[in-house]
Design an enzyme around this catalytic site. Structure first.
Site, PDB file in Angstrom:
ATOM      1  N   GLY A  18      -5.560  -0.473   2.644  1.00 54.24           N
ATOM      2  CA  GLY A  18      -6.644   0.414   3.061  1.00 54.24           C
ATOM      3  C   GLY A  18      -6.928   0.229   4.528  1.00 54.24           C
ATOM      4  CB  SER A  19      -9.764   1.227   6.611  1.00 55.08           C
ATOM      5  OG  SER A  19     -10.895   0.528   6.102  1.00 55.08           O
ATOM      6  CB  CYS A  64      -0.190   2.969   6.416  1.00 57.01           C
ATOM      7  SG  CYS A  64       1.065   2.568   5.195  1.00 57.01           S
ATOM      8  CD  GLU A  74      -4.494   4.317  10.243  1.00 60.78           C
ATOM      9  OE1 GLU A  74      -5.490   3.671   9.840  1.00 60.78           O
ATOM     10  OE2 GLU A  74      -3.367   4.239   9.716  1.00 60.78           O
ATOM     11  CE  LYS A  81     -12.331   0.075  -5.294  1.00 62.10           C
ATOM     12  NZ  LYS A  81     -12.192   1.548  -5.235  1.00 62.10           N
ATOM     13  CD  GLU A 132       1.331  -4.381   3.213  1.00 66.64           C
ATOM     14  OE1 GLU A 132       2.051  -5.274   2.775  1.00 66.64           O
ATOM     15  OE2 GLU A 132       1.541  -3.782   4.285  1.00 66.64           O
ATOM     16  CB  THR A 166     -12.140  -1.785   3.869  1.00 64.95           C
ATOM     17  OG1 THR A 166     -12.652  -0.489   4.120  1.00 64.95           O
ATOM     18  CG2 THR A 166     -12.549  -2.245   2.490  1.00 64.95           C
ATOM     19  CB  ALA A 167      -8.782  -5.496   5.903  1.00 67.10           C
TER      20      ALA A 167
END
Lengths: 489, 396
Positions: free
Chosen positions: A233-234, A289, A393, A180, A255, A237-238
């Protein structure tokens, strides 16, 4: 181009079981350099993800039983096909993401090609282990096998580059995948799907379901038949992915973000350091990143560094991404641009000094790009370590420069954030670079350089920057199951 | 699987000289030697005969290509892999031609050259191509504030002396790892079978390897081969061939510059058949183990030990199978066994056969030449052989 032509929207479709499949609803996708909607992306949900997982499960027995050499040849063919269409992919990536055409041509697409070639060959060279117990008449050996269906969720900053960095090892090892990509940058993934059949990838081995994190992503994360999840991603979200997948005890590779320091000692070679640190701050609009967002400069060279650094940063040209001389393209979206600008405002409110860029220098854009999501490379000085600009970030073309005195002090301050992804250290003293590298809480340490990647070695972050590592050996271990077998003879 | 393309049994010979610096040279002495077609005993063509002077030229070219800062030394490891993959692509492109040339010069059946030798050559090169950017060093935790790591660096000029039994494959086995790791090569190909390796030299140039990285010299062992093993500027010598010559090479290396030596020599491999073996499979495999490639394999199963209680049945079935083996024109798809590689081998083998008979081994089938011309020998089986007999101890 006629009015009708420019109004025609690119409509993407999901790729499931080797076929393009329309969706019942769609999301708008924007051209960040103009602010126009130009593409419609499937708004997939549980139903589409279910179909994709089923196709991936069905394709697994045959794909996983092919020899590594057979899979290798297919991956090499896919690499060749993407390389053949490099210019088309680069143009599409630049239009979809806002990055400059130069960056897409020289970094994004070549790396995507290399990802397939690298794993195509690395899977031919792994060996497993063996020990002997002669007194017991036993021999032990390990054996690795593909796991099953891998769920891959990739971000919008380096779309095809990071998607293929996951797909390549997953399928090289014999797994099948449901990917996705980000709904904001789905075009190059869709273009890649069009090449899969020609490359010899059997139907169902690679399935791509387009849509949002909360809908399509969550359905994939929660699906009981997807034992592996690789996400870039962020951190936020992780956390959600970890919570949602926990009941199934899924294997996770995450990551995440970074707040990467550059540490510049007074014996650094500034003629190398400055251009590289400008690049590490602003490349891809600061949306990597690994970008440098906190620059610690030893007091003895602080003023000189700042003067030269700001002068170099001001040379970077912000403009139309399709102009090959542009250095800074558009940020990904209106919301993201607002978010990045707000950090600069907050810094100013706290009493920091903005030395160039946002709010300080004029931004002149060509007529067609007036509504695009542009901002100038921005350098902020005299920010406190506790400021949100030094802790959170930002993920944009904004970097903070502060002074330090001693090695002890800068190591403590560099480690004083929740992230730990990439650090750069600049010094001519070999003892110092090794010492500092050992003490930094950072998954990657680049000394006297930035972003020199060897895919053979582990890539990943510590602390809130992620879990797990990826690379020749590490991805192989993540995407396979190991078994220890004992034979008594 | 796609069918094997029909061979051209009279392929054109485009390359028969010495390959140095991506160019073709006559021998310094201007001498040539004939390459013979073992199926007929006729000369295929003359080939430049390399000697010490030519080895000197080649080593000089290789050294220059290996200088720090040269295109080869500055090349990314992954790019070396790309060149090896390109060479594999070109060999694949010219697969039918190379298979025919291999069969013409060596005598092995064309179907085998095409399906086995060429297939393995391409796979070998692709394997080492992938390897070129994947061999790693290590970091070692020393006591104290020291940083210690290992690097793998290319050795330098690699002398490579290859045999005649699998000409192309032996060339690939030596070039693959040497080039993947960044070395330069001076290769002496066997005088019996120089032609296919020289054609590959033209593909090495076409693939884009810089001049001097690979140099190929057709010539004889005592002259060109000896010159390589004792050359003061050759850093390593790798030899595949007879144990007798292996001794000479080790000696020459020691007496010159202590160059590194790797030796792949002869064999007299035992094949042990226990009484609970699957009889059909054992007979089949034991037959293949010896007769494959006209018996010209260092790893041939050349002593078959059969457990007492199945001995008679095993021998009977093996002899039957040997008698049925089709010997003939190697370009014919029905042929299973071609000629031996040259007259010297032919005479040597017939000599061993007669020694075997003289020492009391039982000749169960074969034992004679299989045709009036060329170096064909009937598939031959000896039974009741004692371990002390010559044919049980020496490599036939």
């Amino acid at each position: 181009p006629t009015m009708a032509h420019s109004k025609a929207l690119l409509v993407l479709e999901n790729f499931i079981g080797g076929k393009f499949v329309p969706c019942s609803s769609y999301i708008d996708s924007y051209n960040p350099s103009t602010g126009d909607v130009y593409c419609r992306v499937p708004d997939s949900g549980k139903e589409e993800v279910e179909a994709a997982v089923k196709a991936a499960k069905d394709a697994f027995p045959v794909w996983s039983s092919k020899s590594p050499l057979e899979r290798s040849q297919i991956l090499n063919k896919l690499a060749d096909l993407i390389e053949h269409d490099l210019e088309a992919f680069a143009q599409a990536e630049s239009k979809d993401q806002g990055k400059t055409i130069t960056f897409a041509r020289t970094v994004d697409i070549p790396r995507a090609v290399h990802n397939f070639r690298f794993f195509a060959t690395s899977i031919l060279h792994h060996v497993t282990e063996c020990t002997e117990m002669p007194t017991m008449g036993c021999v032990h050996y390990t054996s690795r096998a593909p796991v099953g269906v891998a769920g891959l969720i990739s971000p919008w900053n380096l779309p095809l580059y990071l998607l293929t960095w996951k797909i390549a090892p997953a399928i090289a090892c014999g797994n099948t995948v449901v990917a996705k990509p980000s709904e904001m940058t789905s075009v190059t993934a869709w273009m890649m799907c069009k090449l899969l059949e020609k490359a010899g990838v059997p139907p169902g081995v690679v399935n791509v379901v387009f849509g949002t994190g909360p809908k399509a992503g969550e359905a994939l994360v929660c699906h009981p038949d997807v034992p592996l999840l690789s996400f870039t991603g962020s951190t936020l979200t992780a956390q959600r992915i970890t919570e949602k997948s926990a009941p199934h005890c899924k294997r996770l590779s995450l990551e995440l973000g970074g707040k990467n320091p550059a540490i510049i000692f007074d014996d650094a070679d500034l003629s190398q350091c400055i251009p590289t640190t400008v690049r590490s701050s602003f490349a891809n609009q600061g949306e990597i990143c690994l970008c440098t967002s906190r620059i610690f400069v030893q007091r003895g060279i602080y003023s000189e560094f700042l003067k030269r650094f700001v002068a170099e940063a001001k040379k970077w040209k912000t403009g139309n991404p399709s102009d090959p001389t542009t250095d800074v393209g558009a940020l990904i979206s209106k919301e993201h641009l607002e978010k990045v600008r707000n950090y600069v405002k907050k810094a100013q409110a706290e009493g920091a000094r903005v030395l160039c860029g946002e709010g300080v220098d004029p931004l002149a854009l060509p007529p067609g790009n007036q509504k695009g999501y542009f901002m100038l490379p921005t350098v902020i000085a005299e920010v406190k370590d506790e400021s949100c600009c030094m802790q959170e970030e930002i993920f944009g073309p904004v970097t903070c420069v502060v002074a330090f005195d001693t090695e002890e002090e800068v190591i403590r301050r560099a480690n004083g954030v929740k992230y730990g992804l990439a650090a750069t250290v600049w010094s001519g003293n070999v003892g110092r670079v090794h010492r500092v590298a050992h003490r930094l809480q950072s998954g990657l340490v680049w000394t006297n350089c930035w972003l020199v990647r060897d895919l053979n070695l582990p890539f990943g972050g510590m602390k809130a920057s992620g879990i797990g590592r990826e690379g020749a050996r590490d991805s192989y271990e993540f995407f396979t199951e190991v078994k220890t077998i004992t034979i008594k003879h | 699987a796609s069918p094997i393309p029909a061979p051209n049994p009279r392929p054109d010979i485009a390359y028969n000289k010495i390959f140095i610096n991506n160019e073709w040279h006559d021998a310094v002495s201007k001498k040539t030697f004939p390459s013979i077609n073992p199926a007929t005993g006729e000369v295929i063509c003359q080939v430049a005969e390399g000697d010490k002077a030519d080895v000197d030229k080649a080593v000089k070219a290789a050294k220059a290509a290996f200088q720090l800062g040269s295109p080869w030394r500055r090349m990314d490891a992954s790019h070396r892999g790309k060149l090896l993959n390109r060479l594999a692509d070109l060999i694949e492109r010219d697969r039918a031609y190379l298979a025919a040339l291999e069969t013409l010069d060596n005598g092995k059946p064309y179907a085998i050259s095409y399906l086995v030798d060429l297939d393995m050559v391409v796979k070998c090169l692709r394997y080492f191509a992938g390897w070129s950017d994947k061999f790693h060093g290590k970091t070692i935790p020393l006591d104290g504030d020291f940083f210690c790591y290992t690097r793998h660096e290319p050795v330098g000029v690699c002398g490579q002396i290859i045999p005649w039994n699998f000409p192309l494959l032996m060339q690939a086995w030596k070039l693959g790892p040497a080039l993947a790791t960044g070395n330069v090569v001076v290769m002496k190909v066997a005088e019996q079978t120089p032609l296919s390796a020289l054609y590959v030299a033209s593909l090495i140039k076409e693939a884009g390897f810089p001049p001097g990285v690979v140099n190929i010299i057709p010539g004889y062992g005592p002259t060109a081969g000896a010159a390589i093993s004792s050359h003061m500027d050759v850093d390593k010598v790798a030899f595949t061939g007879s144990t007798e010559v292996g001794h000479l090479i080790q000696k020459a290396a020691a007496e010159s510059n202590l160059k590194r030596v790797t030796l792949e020599l002869g064999g007299k491999s035992p094949n042990i058949i226990m009484s609970d073996a699957d009889m059909d499979w054992a007979v089949d495999q034991a037959h293949f183990a010896l007769f494959f490639n006209q018996g010209q394999c260092c790893c041939a199963g050349s002593r078959t030990y059969v457990q007492e209680d199945i001995y008679n049945e095993f021998v009977e079935r093996s002899v039957e199978k040997a008698k049925a083996r089709v010997v003939g024109n190697p370009f014919d798809f029905k042929t299973e066994q071609g000629p031996q590689v040259d007259e010297e081998q032919f005479k040597k083998i017939l000599g061993y056969i007669s020694t075997g008979q003289r020492e009391g081994a039982k000749l169960l089938c074969g034992g004679s030449p299989a045709a009036d011309r060329g170096y064909f020998i009937q598939p031959t089986v000896f039974g009741d052989v004692q371990d002390s007999m010559t044919i049980a101890r020496e490599e036939v």
